[in-house]
Design a protein around this motif. Sequence first.
Motif, PDB file in Angstrom:
ATOM      1  N   GLY A 216       0.790  -1.222   0.000  1.00 26.48           N
ATOM      2  CA  GLY A 216       0.000   0.000   0.000  1.00 26.48           C
ATOM      3  C   GLY A 216       0.823   1.273   0.000  1.00 26.48           C
ATOM      4  O   GLY A 216       0.263   2.369  -0.076  1.00 26.48           O
ATOM      5  N   GLU A 217       2.135   1.160   0.042  1.00 28.92           N
ATOM      6  CA  GLU A 217       3.023   2.338   0.082  1.00 28.92           C
ATOM      7  C   GLU A 217       3.669   2.548  -1.277  1.00 28.92           C
ATOM      8  O   GLU A 217       4.263   1.623  -1.829  1.00 28.92           O
ATOM      9  CB  GLU A 217       4.107   2.135   1.143  1.00 28.92           C
ATOM     10  CG  GLU A 217       5.072   3.273   1.263  1.00 28.92           C
ATOM     11  CD  GLU A 217       4.378   4.555   1.633  1.00 28.92           C
ATOM     12  OE1 GLU A 217       4.307   5.443   0.755  1.00 28.92           O
ATOM     13  OE2 GLU A 217       3.889   4.664   2.776  1.00 28.92           O
ATOM     14  N   ALA A 265       8.023   2.756   4.900  1.00 30.46           N
ATOM     15  CA  ALA A 265       6.630   3.164   5.100  1.00 30.46           C
ATOM     16  C   ALA A 265       6.610   4.665   5.338  1.00 30.46           C
ATOM     17  O   ALA A 265       7.219   5.156   6.295  1.00 30.46           O
ATOM     18  CB  ALA A 265       5.998   2.422   6.270  1.00 30.46           C
ATOM     19  N   SER A 267       3.721   6.431   5.821  1.00 30.39           N
ATOM     20  CA  SER A 267       2.667   6.755   6.781  1.00 30.39           C
ATOM     21  C   SER A 267       2.418   5.577   7.710  1.00 30.39           C
ATOM     22  O   SER A 267       2.750   4.428   7.411  1.00 30.39           O
ATOM     23  CB  SER A 267       1.364   7.116   6.058  1.00 30.39           C
ATOM     24  OG  SER A 267       0.813   5.962   5.438  1.00 30.39           O
ATOM     25  N   ARG A 268       1.804   5.866   8.857  1.00 29.07           N
ATOM     26  CA  ARG A 268       1.527   4.824   9.834  1.00 29.07           C
ATOM     27  C   ARG A 268       0.497   3.820   9.326  1.00 29.07           C
ATOM     28  O   ARG A 268       0.445   2.687   9.797  1.00 29.07           O
ATOM     29  CB  ARG A 268       1.038   5.461  11.137  1.00 29.07           C
ATOM     30  CG  ARG A 268       2.109   6.299  11.829  1.00 29.07           C
ATOM     31  CD  ARG A 268       1.674   6.724  13.213  1.00 29.07           C
ATOM     32  NE  ARG A 268       2.720   7.484  13.890  1.00 29.07           N
ATOM     33  CZ  ARG A 268       2.646   7.886  15.145  1.00 29.07           C
ATOM     34  NH1 ARG A 268       1.573   7.615  15.872  1.00 29.07           N
ATOM     35  NH2 ARG A 268       3.647   8.573  15.685  1.00 29.07           N
ATOM     36  N   THR A 269      -0.330   4.242   8.384  1.00 25.02           N
ATOM     37  CA  THR A 269      -1.344   3.322   7.855  1.00 25.02           C
ATOM     38  C   THR A 269      -0.731   2.206   7.022  1.00 25.02           C
ATOM     39  O   THR A 269      -1.351   1.159   6.832  1.00 25.02           O
ATOM     40  CB  THR A 269      -2.368   4.092   7.001  1.00 25.02           C
ATOM     41  OG1 THR A 269      -1.686   4.751   5.928  1.00 25.02           O
ATOM     42  CG2 THR A 269      -3.102   5.123   7.837  1.00 25.02           C
ATOM     43  N   THR A 270       0.481   2.416   6.500  1.00 23.40           N
ATOM     44  CA  THR A 270       1.113   1.364   5.682  1.00 23.40           C
ATOM     45  C   THR A 270       2.193   0.603   6.452  1.00 23.40           C
ATOM     46  O   THR A 270       2.688  -0.412   5.955  1.00 23.40           O
ATOM     47  CB  THR A 270       1.746   1.970   4.415  1.00 23.40           C
ATOM     48  OG1 THR A 270       2.704   2.967   4.776  1.00 23.40           O
ATOM     49  CG2 THR A 270       0.674   2.609   3.540  1.00 23.40           C
ATOM     50  N   SER A 272       3.251  -1.953   8.682  1.00 25.07           N
ATOM     51  CA  SER A 272       2.690  -3.164   9.300  1.00 25.07           C
ATOM     52  C   SER A 272       3.746  -3.831  10.173  1.00 25.07           C
ATOM     53  O   SER A 272       4.660  -4.492   9.668  1.00 25.07           O
ATOM     54  CB  SER A 272       2.201  -4.132   8.216  1.00 25.07           C
ATOM     55  OG  SER A 272       1.830  -5.362   8.792  1.00 25.07           O
ATOM     56  N   GLY A 301       6.656   6.347   8.797  1.00 22.76           N
ATOM     57  CA  GLY A 301       5.512   5.519   9.192  1.00 22.76           C
ATOM     58  C   GLY A 301       5.791   4.619  10.372  1.00 22.76           C
ATOM     59  O   GLY A 301       4.866   4.211  11.083  1.00 22.76           O
ATOM     60  N   TRP A 302       7.071   4.298  10.622  1.00 25.67           N
ATOM     61  CA  TRP A 302       7.422   3.393  11.714  1.00 25.67           C
ATOM     62  C   TRP A 302       7.683   4.135  13.024  1.00 25.67           C
ATOM     63  O   TRP A 302       8.031   3.513  14.027  1.00 25.67           O
ATOM     64  CB  TRP A 302       8.669   2.590  11.350  1.00 25.67           C
ATOM     65  CG  TRP A 302       8.525   1.780  10.097  1.00 25.67           C
ATOM     66  CD1 TRP A 302       8.971   2.109   8.855  1.00 25.67           C
ATOM     67  CD2 TRP A 302       7.885   0.511   9.954  1.00 25.67           C
ATOM     68  NE1 TRP A 302       8.660   1.123   7.954  1.00 25.67           N
ATOM     69  CE2 TRP A 302       7.987   0.123   8.602  1.00 25.67           C
ATOM     70  CE3 TRP A 302       7.235  -0.350  10.851  1.00 25.67           C
ATOM     71  CZ2 TRP A 302       7.469  -1.055   8.106  1.00 25.67           C
ATOM     72  CZ3 TRP A 302       6.726  -1.536  10.363  1.00 25.67           C
ATOM     73  CH2 TRP A 302       6.835  -1.890   9.007  1.00 25.67           C
TER      74      TRP A 302
END
Length: 329
Positions: A216-217, A265, A267-270, A272, A301-302
């Motif tokens: 998704g990134e 990543a 963003s935090r949404t991507t 995992s 994101g991390w």
Amino acid sequence: MSESREAEGTGAAVPGGGLTTGEVARRLGVAPTTVRTWDHRYGLGPARHTGGRHRRWTPEDVARLERMCALTATGIPPAEAARLARETPAPDARSAPEARPRPALTPSSRAGSGLRLGDARQECKGIARAALRLDAAALDRLLLDAIGDHGLIAAWTEVIVPTLQAVGRKWETSGERYVEVEHFLSWHVSGALRRAAPDTVPDRPGATVVLACAPGENHTLALEVLSAALAERGIPVRMFGGALPVESLIAAVRRTGPAAVALWAQSRTTASRPLAQHVASMEWGVRGARRSPLVLTLGPGWTGRPTPGTARPHGLADTVQALEGLASR
């Protein structure tokens, strides 16, 4: 709008020869308002006018403005660039090649950077101005010059990233304007990184590094510069780019048996964490000598809670150093 202003804005021919302001602006790749500003503020206007309010630009006038564009593209402040443009003798118009018209920009794209760059390197301002003008040739030259002058890591950290961030802030605060500038700059940065990178390094068992964006990134630039920096150091890389699906990432790790896997990543949404931990727990090799990859979680994101079993270096230089040490074992 007065008749003369309308003629300038549309590039209509002005009686008596010479170019209108609109024609000059299209040739230079700037907005007509920029040409008028350089006239009023810095004295770079045409040497003569028609009987009315029409401006007529001679080849010598245009050559002076071209010098102004070239100087500001290198990051020189507009006032200083104007002074140098006025003082530099113009080439013989009879022997100079005719300037090629450049694509016109929308009036909202100004030649001045208009970006909050603070105390960033001088090269940042030149790159920002070239990006805002959508000047592909100047942008490529400036990016490659920055990489050649400072090296890949310093050019990325001190020149390219501050400029990308400034363009991003401009987009965020301008109500959907300048999106084309952000895409344009990112595309040319990607191209410059590819041209500056050495040839692909052959595989060495146990030394390969897998680079991939989280599912998704789609932001790949940071991985592209990491790939180029590792190739400079003779480290084999397998780059899988943006939005690699989970199953494909796991298959790539199993097939390559890498020393390390770097997951980006934005963003935090991507980001995992379960996926990162799963990749870190993967094993291969013969019984009694099984190996697992070092997993590096890269990108904003991390940020926040650490991911057990993974490493999180800070910045490009630290990441390259960690992977260089790992691949040399």
